[in-house]
Design a protein around this motif. Structure first.
Motif, mmCIF file in Angstrom:
data_model
loop_
_atom_site.group_PDB
_atom_site.id
_atom_site.type_symbol
_atom_site.label_atom_id
_atom_site.label_comp_id
_atom_site.label_asym_id
_atom_site.label_seq_id
_atom_site.Cartn_x
_atom_site.Cartn_y
_atom_site.Cartn_z
ATOM 1 N N ASP A 1 -71.550 134.455 76.722
ATOM 2 C CA ASP A 1 -70.690 134.578 77.892
ATOM 3 C C ASP A 1 -71.445 135.234 79.037
ATOM 4 N N GLU B 1 -66.867 128.528 78.433
ATOM 5 C CA GLU B 1 -65.674 129.356 78.666
ATOM 6 C C GLU B 1 -64.938 128.777 79.855
ATOM 7 N N THR C 1 -54.580 131.528 76.795
ATOM 8 C CA THR C 1 -55.131 132.855 76.544
ATOM 9 C C THR C 1 -55.194 133.709 77.804
ATOM 10 N N TYR D 1 -57.306 134.356 80.170
ATOM 11 C CA TYR D 1 -58.450 135.244 80.336
ATOM 12 C C TYR D 1 -58.623 135.685 81.791
ATOM 13 N N THR D 2 -58.803 136.974 81.973
ATOM 14 C CA THR D 2 -59.166 137.488 83.283
ATOM 15 C C THR D 2 -60.673 137.314 83.442
ATOM 16 N N SER E 1 -57.478 134.216 85.265
ATOM 17 C CA SER E 1 -56.024 134.175 85.370
ATOM 18 C C SER E 1 -55.518 134.979 86.555
ATOM 19 N N VAL F 1 -63.468 142.140 80.240
ATOM 20 C CA VAL F 1 -63.483 141.934 78.793
ATOM 21 C C VAL F 1 -62.441 142.810 78.102
ATOM 22 N N GLN G 1 -59.543 140.922 77.059
ATOM 23 C CA GLN G 1 -59.657 140.132 75.829
ATOM 24 C C GLN G 1 -59.338 140.982 74.603
ATOM 25 N N TRP H 1 -56.203 139.928 72.288
ATOM 26 C CA TRP H 1 -56.352 139.484 70.905
ATOM 27 C C TRP H 1 -55.822 140.494 69.913
ATOM 28 N N MET I 1 -64.578 137.222 69.910
ATOM 29 C CA MET I 1 -65.441 137.662 70.992
ATOM 30 C C MET I 1 -66.897 137.838 70.561
ATOM 31 N N SER J 1 -69.110 137.374 73.551
ATOM 32 C CA SER J 1 -68.682 137.956 74.825
ATOM 33 C C SER J 1 -69.549 139.122 75.236
ATOM 34 N N ASP K 1 -65.477 128.305 71.133
ATOM 35 C CA ASP K 1 -64.993 127.569 72.299
ATOM 36 C C ASP K 1 -65.361 126.086 72.303
#
Lengths: 212, 373, 540
Positions: B159, B184, C144, C146-147, C150, C243, C246, C250, C305, C308, C382
């Protein structure tokens, strides 16, 4: 069969069981409520770890003295609510209503101080996120502190409003004679809710105002 | 055997050093799953026939699970899973740890393209040229939302997070072109955010790099790196999306000297040198001379190696891990510095090796190659 | 003696003792509330299914097919939101749990019937808000959220977030009600060790609901605040950490998978016993593994993650913990199969769905273990492999259990028998269609096709076409079920009190049950699913 007037519900089997169920249900709900706050506490912990200095400086913008008064108000009000449960168990409905009203008065006082504090932050520009205008503290960290401050105290204030409504409803019920020495489940679980709101504050107060 | 399994499972070609190991575990797990599924269904089917209902009033014996069976039910899968986990985790650590001799490339994700910047100066949109047989470390970040750098043929993915740096690495085993995708979800053109890794033989790569450098030198001028701030980092909510028809192939700033040279300018413009010296004398902040790779003692008593991760962290979250003996006065540069500027600064600091004698502490500046060990 | 003719049926049932519209809308009867939820979640399933079909048709060609990229992005978001929050989470607990749980415990109702009714309306309000958001401009963030995507997306994310937040309260109330009911309303003779495993499954689910839902509610509210007021909590420009979202998301949403799967496992346990005419193999192990899943489920969120940028060590810990969840699942699978040993097995449609369930859960679970091995997940994260993996569990397994429950309890709920041959055809179509839909997606993931892709490399087309073909089979199977079940409501043969000869406790009451479940107090003299004696249980 349950009638419209009787508060006892038939499917519980016994009155003790109904009382037990109501208490258990309330405790579960309270547990759930506690977890509603966890993200904010976690967020506070994480960002305090990222920006320790800024958080300490930012907390000096808050009125710690008044917060102590608020704390005292809430703790005392909890005492009165406990007293209400005590009185209703003896069937003293008027006294119950009276002490509940005193507790409500303190709750309103708490919110009044909170409102005044908010107004002060407003004029100062100590506001969350993009409304942040404080110049002596960097946006990174500073705006996050006030975001968390407003979210924590705001969520708490919303709970206070709900709890005040609940107490008002209990006062009305006590005055109109709905609760008796036998039947007082709502007073007990309503009281539990008030204590919970109180306990939230006991966590928020040191985190935001006291910790250096 | 490897090739047979790979084709059966529709896996892409194995073009990196880790791909084969990852795939081998894959084969084992899929084979075991198939065998286990067959056994379970065989058993169920057998029971279905053997114990079919023969009359409507049939009664059955009560059968209780015995401890032995339950231990078997727990132990068998647990043992298998743990073995897989250890093999997989071993590979995972390898995939997460860039080798010390890796070359660095900075990668910036942006809706909806990938930009690559080399420490030597050249940069590119959408095409990452790397030499075959040399480990390449990618330092990733994003300028808007989260992206994910994914090269199926290398079995790597990482990521790219705004406001932070992440890293991954790979070593290509054969020349060729490999597809990069964004994994992503990042908005409207997420599925078009492709790039290409062009793996060249070391000679070709060197030739390409030489050519780039010559081009850079001829175009070099002394003007400040203004283009870097043409697009200030907007707060996420106010940044307009979708309206910008971002030209694919926009040339990223740069073109003016190597990354390190640009870092020098950035340091001057951003006021870094008010507190940090480059000659080895301590000032308000630690000197940059010999900083890279030095083992620093922190206020907490721990020590840390000043690598890329620590240097970028110190810019973004300066108060988090302070070097002993310095006051916590540095402001954060999070949102202030462009990703490319950070990369440039780090590269600049890396060039300031050769510590002067008087700055050597008792432990001495230990040169720690990237990735530890 | 024929067990299906064993007992008399009550004349006055919960369906016919009052028939006005308001007697339904204001009912406090857990059975009617269960039926209302059943209708609502099936409508949600239909809506989510339509979204899914649009997605699959769009993916027939590598480029644009019928809709624009923006519409596609909205479609997969709405598909996810609808299926996860409007269908999957309330499906089994709120519909079948509400109906069956009090009867299984020998209670007249759940502990708080008024709250139970409120949960219906809270669900309706939340679903309404979500639908309003969908109609307004949808959302294109993925379910989901995700920021920082979003918080910046130009679509109507806020009403959808609020809608999901509101639905959360419905879930919490249901959970709270179930836990309290299990503790206070068990009939005499219902010891803790006799509680049916479906109830244990719901109990475990309820704990997760009460504990995890508020955490999710708050994090969605934070994203909402960030959009509306710009509070900057996840915005890197203000020092926020995207993050962190996330982690918070989750922490709930991984246990949410178990909110979906645990009740499904409970259904499977009941159905396996009833149609094998056997007691469950390893009652305690199954109950314990339910709580094992509920507990460990809270500590495995980080496996979402691995790429991530979280620490390598952290990924390792989350990987191992995720495998423990798989162990608990494996225990259940082994025990279900072992239950069939020595039984008297009648392959009726619910049991067919159980076999489908075990098959799909097996693959869903094993691929789950594969992704938990960290190194493999780097490639698969993903991609369509993950899409296939969680559809095997969430759609495959949960939907199989939902259909098994629907067919097993259909006579119980409505007193009607459905046409068996049609139901077999539908079940086979659905199981086959499912495999055709999602097996190619594993291969697409292996090939490296990331999820949420509107366009894809042309060489992947044939697998996508195959997947769409499977999806049409699924759609056909579902329409078939809809037709024959609706048909049976009106024209179906009246059911006996206990058409399957089951000794699950819920069959103590009539089919359909009387308004207060029992005409006389039920007695629990034997353990649940004890088939060592021939008589069918009496209907009280």
């Amino acid at each position: 069969m349950p009638t419209e007037t009787s508060p006892w519900e038939e499917h519980f089997g016994s009155r003790e069981n109904q009382s037990k169920a109501a208490q258990l249900g309330m405790w579960l709900f309270l547990g759930s409520e506690v977890l509603l706050f966890t993200n904010l506490f976690v967020g506070y912990g994480v960002y305090r770890y990222y920006y320790p200095e800024v958080f300490v400086e930012a907390s000096k913008h808050l009125a710690a003295g008044w917060a102590t008064v608020q704390t005292l108000l809430l703790v005392t009000s909890s005492l009165f609510v406990a007293l209400a449960v005590h009185y209703i168990r003896q069937g003293r409905q008027f006294l119950t209503a009276l002490v509940l009203l005193v507790a409500m008065g303190m709750g309103v006082g708490f919110l009044g101080i909170k409102g005044w504090e908010y107004w002060k932050h407003w004029t100062e520009g100590a506001l969350p996120g993009e409304y942040y205008r404080l110049e002596d503290l960097p946006v990174q960290g500073g705006s996050l502190f006030f975001t968390l401050y407003f979210l924590l105290t705001g969520l708490h204030a919303v709970h206070m409003l709900v709890a005040l409504g609940l107490l008002g409803w209990l006062v009305w019920g006590a005055v109109s004679g709905k609760y008796t020495a036998e039947y007082h489940i709502p007073v007990e679980v309503g009281g539990l809710y008030w204590h919970l709101v109180d306990v939230f504050w006991l966590f928020i107060y040191p985190l935001l105002y006291l910790v250096e | 055997m490897n090739e047979l399994f790979r084709r059966m499972l529709f896996l892409p070609e194995q073009a990196s050093t880790v791909a084969k190991d990852v795939d081998q575990l894959h084969y084992v797990i899929i084979t075991t799953t198939m065998v286990a599924a067959t056994l379970i269904f065989g058993t169920a089917a057998y029971f279905l026939i053997r114990f079919r209902r023969r009359s409507e009033t049939e009664v059955t014996r009560k059968v209780e699970g015995t401890l032995g069976w339950e231990v078997l039910f727990v132990g068998l899968p647990l043992g298998t899973f743990l073995v897989w986990f250890f093999v997989g985790y071993h590979d995972f650590i390898r995939m997460q740890t860039p080798p010390p001799d890796a070359m660095d490339v900075y990668v910036v994700g942006k809706q909806w393209m990938w930009k690559f910047t080399y420490p030597e100066g050249p940069n590119a949109m959408g095409v990452l040229r790397v030499p075959v047989g040399k480990p390449v470390r990618l330092l990733l970040t994003s300028r808007d939302v989260i992206h994910s750098f994914y090269v199926p043929a290398f079995r790597i993915k990482q990521d790219a997070v705004p406001g932070a740096y992440t890293q991954t690495w790979f070593e290509v085993t054969k020349p060729g072109s490999y597809r990069v995708m964004c994994a992503e979800y990042c908005g409207l053109k997420h599925s078009e955010m492709w790039a290409e890794v062009l793996a060249l033989s070391p000679e070709d790569y060197e030739a390409w790099m030489q050519e780039q450098r010559r081009g850079l030198v001829s175009r070099r001028d002394a003007s400040p790196s203004a283009p870097e701030r043409e697009e200030p980092y907007k707060p996420a909510r106010q940044a307009a999306r979708y309206d910008a028809q971002e030209p694919h192939g926009e040339v990223m700033y740069g073109e003016r000297g190597t990354l390190a040279e640009r870092g020098e300018r950035v340091a001057a413009e951003r006021g870094c040198l008010k507190c940090h010296t480059v000659d080895g004398t301590a000032h308000i902040g630690p000197t940059w001379r010999g900083l890279y790779g030095r083992r620093e003692r922190l206020t907490t008593g721990e020590t840390v190696v000043a690598d890329e991760a620590y240097l970028t962290e110190s810019m973004m979250k300066p108060q988090e891990r302070l070097v002993e003996g310095f006051a916590p006065v540095m402001p954060t540069y999070l949102g202030e510095l462009e990703a490319a500027e950070v990369a440039a600064l780090v590269e600049y600091i890396k060039t300031l090796r050769g510590a002067r004698l008087e700055t050597i502490r008792s432990e001495g500046p230990v040169y720690e190659p990237i990735g530890g060990k | 003696m024929n067990p299906s003719a064993g007992s008399s049926q009550p004349d006055i049932t919960y369906l016919n003792h009052e028939t006005t519209v308001s007697s339904w809308l204001l009912t406090r009867d857990h059975k009617r509330i269960g039926v209302m939820f059943l209708v609502l979640v099936i409508l949600a399933l239909l809506l989510g299914g339509v979204f899914a079909m649009v997605l699959r048709i769009e993916l027939l060609t590598p480029g644009p097919t019928i809709i624009s990229a923006m519409t596609y992005n909205r479609m997969f978001t709405l598909h996810g939101v609808t299926m996860v929050w409007l269908f999957m989470i309330p499906a089994i607990p709120s519909a079948f749990g509400n109906f069956v749980l009090p009867i299984m415990l020998g209670a007249k109702d759940v502990a708080f019937p008024r709250l139970n009714l409120a949960s219906v309306y809270i669900y309706v309000a939340g679903a309404g808000l979500t639908l309003f958001g969908m109609l307004w401009s949808g959302a294109d963030t993925g379910w989901t959220f995700y920021t920082p995507y979003s918080t910046t997306s130009p679509t109507a994310v806020a009403p959808i977030l609020l809608g999901v937040f509101v639905i959360g309260f419905s879930t919490i109330i249901t959970g709270l009600n179930f836990i309290t009911t299990v503790h206070t309303l068990r009939a005499p003779g219902m010891h803790w060790s006799r509680i049916p495993l479906f109830v244990w499954a719901l109990y475990g689910t309820s704990i997760i609901q009460v504990v995890a839902t508020p955490v999710l509610g708050m994090v969605l509210l934070l994203v909402c605040f960030e959009r509306v007021f710009g509070v900057g909590l996840f915005d890197p420009a203000r020092g926020g950490d995207p993050v962190l979202f996330q982690h918070m998301f989750w922490f709930y949403s991984h246990p949410a998978v178990y909110i979906m799967v645990l009740p499904a496992m409970g259904v499977i346990t009941e159905v396996v016993c009833a149609f094998s005419r056997k007691n469950i193999f390893g009652y305690k192990m199954i109950a314990a593994s339910t709580f094992g899943i509920a507990f460990v489920g809270f500590f495995s969120w980080g496996h979402h993650m691995f790429v991530s940028g979280q620490s390598t060590f952290g990924s390792g810990v989350f990987g191992v913990l995720s495998m423990l969840v798989a162990i608990f699942t494996a225990i259940k699978i082994f025990n279900w199969v072992a239950t069939m040993y020595g039984g008297s097995i009648d392959l009726k449609v619910p049991l067919l769905y159980v076999l489908g369930f075990i098959f799909l859960l097996m693959f869903g679970g094993m691929t789950g273990v594969a992704v938990a091995t960290t190194s493999l997940d780097v490639h698969w994260h993903d991609t369509y492999f993950i899409v296939a993996h969680f559809h095997y569990i969430m759609v495959g397994a949960v939907l199989m259990a939902f259909l098994a429950a629907l067919h097993y309890w259909w006579p119980k709920m409505f007193g009607r028998v459905y046409p068996e041959r049609w139901s077999f055809l539908a079940a086979s179509t659905i199981i086959f269609g499912f495999i055709v839909t999602f097996l190619p997606q594993f291969l697409l993931g292996n090939l490296g096709m990331p999820r949420r892709y509107y366009q894809y490399p042309a060489e992947l087309q044939w697998l996508n076409v195959l997947s769409t073909a499977g999806a049409s089979l699924l759609a056909f199977g579902f329409s078939l079920i809809a037709v024959y079940l609706l048909w049976s409501l009106r024209y179906g043969e009246a059911s006996a009190a206990n058409p399957w000869g089951s000794k699950g406790y819920e069959w103590h009451s009539g089919s359909p049950p009387a308004p207060h479940n029992f005409t006389e107090a039920p007695r629990f003299e034997r353990e649940v699913h004890d088939y060592t004696v021939p008589e069918a249980p009496r209907a009280y």
